[in-house]
Enzyme design. Structure first.
Site, mmCIF file in Angstrom:
data_model
loop_
_atom_site.group_PDB
_atom_site.id
_atom_site.type_symbol
_atom_site.label_atom_id
_atom_site.label_comp_id
_atom_site.label_asym_id
_atom_site.label_seq_id
_atom_site.Cartn_x
_atom_site.Cartn_y
_atom_site.Cartn_z
ATOM 1 N N CYS A 2 0.850 -1.176 0.000
ATOM 2 C CA CYS A 2 0.000 0.000 0.000
ATOM 3 C C CYS A 2 0.889 1.230 0.000
ATOM 4 O O CYS A 2 2.029 1.189 0.461
ATOM 5 C CB CYS A 2 -0.933 0.090 1.200
ATOM 6 S SG CYS A 2 -1.984 -1.335 1.428
ATOM 7 N N ARG A 27 3.238 -0.044 -5.365
ATOM 8 C CA ARG A 27 3.014 -0.631 -4.046
ATOM 9 C C ARG A 27 1.669 -1.351 -3.936
ATOM 10 O O ARG A 27 1.333 -1.893 -2.880
ATOM 11 C CB ARG A 27 3.101 0.458 -2.968
ATOM 12 C CG ARG A 27 4.424 1.203 -2.960
ATOM 13 C CD ARG A 27 4.406 2.316 -1.945
ATOM 14 N NE ARG A 27 4.512 1.800 -0.600
ATOM 15 C CZ ARG A 27 5.632 1.582 0.047
ATOM 16 N NH1 ARG A 27 6.779 1.831 -0.546
ATOM 17 N NH2 ARG A 27 5.636 1.121 1.271
ATOM 18 N N TRP A 77 -2.938 -2.578 -1.551
ATOM 19 C CA TRP A 77 -2.687 -3.991 -1.847
ATOM 20 C C TRP A 77 -3.381 -4.724 -0.710
ATOM 21 O O TRP A 77 -2.991 -4.603 0.447
ATOM 22 C CB TRP A 77 -1.186 -4.283 -1.866
ATOM 23 C CG TRP A 77 -0.889 -5.710 -2.248
ATOM 24 C CD1 TRP A 77 -0.799 -6.207 -3.505
ATOM 25 C CD2 TRP A 77 -0.639 -6.812 -1.355
ATOM 26 N NE1 TRP A 77 -0.517 -7.549 -3.457
ATOM 27 C CE2 TRP A 77 -0.428 -7.953 -2.158
ATOM 28 C CE3 TRP A 77 -0.601 -6.944 0.027
ATOM 29 C CZ2 TRP A 77 -0.164 -9.203 -1.614
ATOM 30 C CZ3 TRP A 77 -0.341 -8.199 0.569
ATOM 31 C CH2 TRP A 77 -0.121 -9.310 -0.254
ATOM 32 N N ASN A 103 -0.964 1.993 5.877
ATOM 33 C CA ASN A 103 -0.174 0.953 5.222
ATOM 34 C C ASN A 103 0.383 0.071 6.324
ATOM 35 O O ASN A 103 1.012 0.575 7.247
ATOM 36 C CB ASN A 103 0.968 1.632 4.429
ATOM 37 C CG ASN A 103 2.053 0.663 4.015
ATOM 38 O OD1 ASN A 103 1.795 -0.530 3.842
ATOM 39 N ND2 ASN A 103 3.260 1.164 3.859
ATOM 40 N N GLY A 104 0.115 -1.233 6.249
ATOM 41 C CA GLY A 104 0.617 -2.138 7.281
ATOM 42 C C GLY A 104 -0.461 -3.114 7.699
ATOM 43 O O GLY A 104 -1.487 -3.247 7.032
ATOM 44 N N GLU A 488 14.087 -18.941 -11.102
ATOM 45 C CA GLU A 488 13.743 -17.577 -11.505
ATOM 46 C C GLU A 488 12.899 -17.574 -12.789
ATOM 47 O O GLU A 488 11.950 -16.814 -12.915
ATOM 48 C CB GLU A 488 15.036 -16.759 -11.676
ATOM 49 C CG GLU A 488 14.864 -15.332 -12.169
ATOM 50 C CD GLU A 488 13.999 -14.448 -11.284
ATOM 51 O OE1 GLU A 488 13.638 -14.859 -10.168
ATOM 52 O OE2 GLU A 488 13.646 -13.349 -11.743
ATOM 53 N N LYS A 492 9.229 -15.930 -12.924
ATOM 54 C CA LYS A 492 8.863 -14.881 -13.881
ATOM 55 C C LYS A 492 7.611 -15.278 -14.643
ATOM 56 O O LYS A 492 6.690 -14.497 -14.799
ATOM 57 C CB LYS A 492 9.993 -14.700 -14.874
ATOM 58 C CG LYS A 492 10.933 -13.572 -14.944
ATOM 59 C CD LYS A 492 10.989 -12.353 -14.197
ATOM 60 C CE LYS A 492 10.496 -12.280 -12.811
ATOM 61 N NZ LYS A 492 11.406 -11.769 -11.825
ATOM 62 N N GLU A 495 4.449 -15.296 -12.418
ATOM 63 C CA GLU A 495 4.067 -13.936 -12.004
ATOM 64 C C GLU A 495 3.257 -13.208 -13.055
ATOM 65 O O GLU A 495 2.283 -12.546 -12.732
ATOM 66 C CB GLU A 495 5.329 -13.099 -11.789
ATOM 67 C CG GLU A 495 5.921 -13.159 -10.437
ATOM 68 C CD GLU A 495 6.989 -12.090 -10.274
ATOM 69 O OE1 GLU A 495 7.970 -12.116 -11.031
ATOM 70 O OE2 GLU A 495 6.820 -11.244 -9.391
ATOM 71 N N HIS A 511 12.829 -38.057 -8.768
ATOM 72 C CA HIS A 511 12.383 -38.349 -7.393
ATOM 73 C C HIS A 511 10.934 -37.930 -7.160
ATOM 74 O O HIS A 511 10.519 -37.777 -6.022
ATOM 75 C CB HIS A 511 13.312 -37.670 -6.388
ATOM 76 C CG HIS A 511 14.713 -38.175 -6.482
ATOM 77 N ND1 HIS A 511 15.075 -39.432 -6.071
ATOM 78 C CD2 HIS A 511 15.835 -37.609 -7.004
ATOM 79 C CE1 HIS A 511 16.374 -39.619 -6.314
ATOM 80 N NE2 HIS A 511 16.843 -38.528 -6.884
ATOM 81 N N LYS A 610 5.027 -4.277 -6.089
ATOM 82 C CA LYS A 610 6.483 -4.219 -6.267
ATOM 83 C C LYS A 610 7.221 -4.304 -4.948
ATOM 84 O O LYS A 610 8.300 -4.868 -4.866
ATOM 85 C CB LYS A 610 6.818 -2.907 -6.990
ATOM 86 C CG LYS A 610 8.272 -2.738 -7.347
ATOM 87 C CD LYS A 610 8.614 -3.519 -8.581
ATOM 88 C CE LYS A 610 10.083 -3.461 -8.923
ATOM 89 N NZ LYS A 610 10.485 -4.681 -9.656
#
Ligand code: M6R
Length: 615
Positions: A2, A27, A77, A103-104, A488, A492, A495, A511, A610
């Site tokens: 946020c 954010r 967010w 925010n929090g 990674e 990507k 996401e 396995h 982000k």
């Protein structure tokens, strides 16, 4: 997460708030809202979804816009409560005389809510935040002013917060507070600004004070006062000059920021090497490391703490540091590190890696390690961040502002920091031969050009994206130093395309995961020439035997590969230890083109932000 903004002065507050929120959209973008204080009322305007929705709604509030010179704004967010208009901030007291943005996360909000409901407060949202505004309203009944009411409320809430509070009863101020969530006050001439981050205010002022944890402040248009929440003592702070210039964020002709940022990577590498790798026969210069050579030589271990993409860079860091310095290295997700008894002491170097420098879990983890006496080295893209401020040593990766939520260039820059750091430690300890170091350095200097080569041959990657865009699942396999790249690549892809992608160590396939393979499953093998090439090739053959559709990302030109792989994406040859820089970029592009093909919101994928400033 946020983002919050506030304005108090003589200008119209709404446009300043909206512009500020635009800069904070990284954010979160689940909803947004503003509270505009006018002579008569607090006008709350909110909208679900992206900021552009708020801008449309705001157009219907011209009178409030014209008469308000004090306001607070929020970009959300979602943590508690679905992303809809009701849960969007600002939230108001039942009297409609107090409004807040937050925010929090308030951890004890359930207990507080029960008690406030008993006292007659009516809740409308599912958020934890709404508790704060009712609590302030409750405290206000017995407090002499808004300041005392806020201070008393803050003493009762547990958790993380950056807060802005306005009240119709005291229309000359905004009260702000901070605990474990960033907040700064931008100081102007006859006007002041509040924001979660510098970009929201930098167009207006370069002078600011940062609030620390457990501080709150009264911000008026011509001055501000800061206090300690617990003692109420006044705190004097000298404003800092922000190390920023206003920047116009532009896509430079690219369709998305992500694509632009992918293409910036060669230059990011050049920047990171500049003045640090001056010649292949000269030691690496890394003045940022403040650990004395003596302490460095005596290090018993290194712990690297990070999340997401930064953790993948850390895994490459582990591989190379162990390989060349002999120091044992552990890599751990910050969110795991903080809830166990970590064995950390003064002989442990703790490295925190974070693009934003604001990731809540990583901040908590490094503070925990610091308390145990470890030297804290931070690798971040934000020299002005909370982590940078907490650091004993700070390597700023200099990737430039990264707008796309999916990290690309900051990861490559983090890798460069690890190569430099590894060489610096190895040279200080005298555990790498000069010729060997020179060979690595020589290839490091070639990285930008080799990446440019990758970036100018994207046809195969596009073809691969087109063929596999509609896959439900996607597997990436690799071994050794490229195993983190498989992780990674998968991160990507999931996401930004929402395809269920997983990275596996190629040797682990048999396995368990091999059970999932059939003719619908794409398996991309990272096959760089080097010590595990043959092993991965065998693992790829095993996948082929289970009818999976094979893709190679390889530096090999072996014609025989054509009989195994449906698509072969060639990349230039490079010293194996540097290969993650070269192999990651095609995977960033693959994810990009798949998401683009599917018509996804590449720069702002759903559910993400982000900067992850909540634990
Ligand atoms: O700012 P940080 O590097 O600490 O962020 C860590 C993760 O949240 C971040 O890497 C995330 O996984 C990115 N969206 C990856 O693209």
């Amino acid at each position: 997460m946020c983002g919050i903004v506030g304005y108090i002065g003589n200008k119209k507050s709404a446009p300043i708030l909206v512009e500020g929120l635009k800069k904070l959209e990284y954010r979160g973008y689940d909803s947004s809202g503003v509270a505009l204080l006018t002579d008569k009322k607090i006008e709350i305007i909110k909208a679900e979804g992206k900021l552009k929705n708020l801008v449309e709604v705001l157009a219907n509030y011209t009178s409030a816009q014209n008469s308000s010179h004090i306001g607070i704004g929020h970009i959300r967010w979602a943590t508690h409560g679905v992303p809809n208009e009701l849960n969007a901030h600002p939230h108001m007291s039942n009297s409609e005389r107090i409004a807040i943005v937050h925010n929090g996360i308030i951890e004890n909000y359930k207990e507080l809510k029960i008690s406030l409901e008993k006292q007659g407060h009516k809740f409308y949202s599912q958020t934890d935040t709404e508790t704060i505004v009712h609590l302030i309203a409750q405290e206000k009944k017995s407090a002499k002013d808004l300041k005392s009411a806020v201070q008393n409320a803050l003493k009762k809430i547990q958790g993380a917060y950056a807060l802005c509070v306005i009240s119709l009863d005291e229309p000359d101020k905004i009260i702000v507070a901070r605990k474990n969530a960033p907040l700064l006050i931008g100081i102007g001439e006859g006007e002041n600004f509040i924001a979660s981050d510098i970009p929201a205010i930098i167009e207006h002022t370069k002078k600011a004070v940062y609030l620390e944890d457990d501080e709150f402040a009264i911000v008026k248009n011509d001055h501000y006062e800061i206090y300690d929440v617990l003692s109420g003592t006044k705190i004097e702070k000298t404003p800092e000059i922000l190390p920023w210039e206003p920047i116009a964020l532009s896509k430079n002709g690219y369709k998305h920021f992500m694509l632009k940022e992918i293409h910036e990577q060669p230059d990011v590498i050049r920047k990171n090497l500049f003045n640090r790798l001056v010649a292949i026969d000269r030691p690496i210069i890394l003045n940022e490391v403040k650990l004395s050579p003596e302490n460095l030589k005596n290090l018993e271990r290194i712990q690297i703490i990070a999340c997401g993409t930064s953790m993948h860079a850390a895994l490459v860091g582990k591989y190379i540091i162990e390989e060349y310095t002999g120091i044992p290295v552990d890599v751990e997700a910050s969110s795991e590190y903080i809830y166990r008894n970590t064995i950390t002491n003064a002989k442990t170097l703790v490295i925190g890696v974070s693009q934003s420098g604001e990731t809540a879990d990583t901040i908590t983890a490094i503070r925990q390690a610091k308390a145990k006496g470890s030297h804290i080295l931070i690798i971040t893209n934000r020299a002005d961040s909370t982590m940078a401020r907490d650091a004993d040593s700070l390597i700023c990766v200099d990737a430039g502002i990264e707008v796309s939520v999916a990290a690309t260039k900051s990861y490559t820059a983090q890798l460069m920091s690890f190569y430099l750091l590894m060489l610096y430690i190895a040279e200080t300890k005298g555990c790498i031969k000069t010729e060997e170091a020179a060979k690595i350095k020589e290839q490091m200097l070639q990285l930008p050009q080799k990446l440019e080569e990758v970036l100018s041959h994207k046809e195969k990657i596009k073809e691969c994206a087109r063929i596999f865009a509609n896959s439900k699942d996607f597997i990436f396999i690799a071994r050794g130093i490229n195993f983190p790249v498989a992780l990674e690549g998968a991160l990507k892809l999931k996401e930004i395309s929402y395809i269920n992608a997983t990275g596996y160590s190629a040797g682990e396939l048999k396995h368990g995961p091999i059970a999932m393979l059939d003719e619908t499953m794409p398996v991309l093998a990272i096959l760089m020439k080097g010590r595990v090439y043959d092993k991965i090739l065998s693992n790829a053959e095993e996948s082929k035997a289970r009818h999976a559709r094979l893709i190679a990302l390889t530096s090999s030109t072996d014609e025989n590969l054509k009989s195994i792989f449906e698509i072969i994406i060639n990349v230039p040859e490079i010293n194996e230890i540097l290969s993650p820089v070269i192999t990651t970029v095609p995977l960033q592009l693959l994810a990009y083109y798949i998401a683009e093909f599917l018509g996804k919101d590449v720069d702002q994928p759903r559910n993400l932000a982000k900067s992850v400033t909540v634990e």
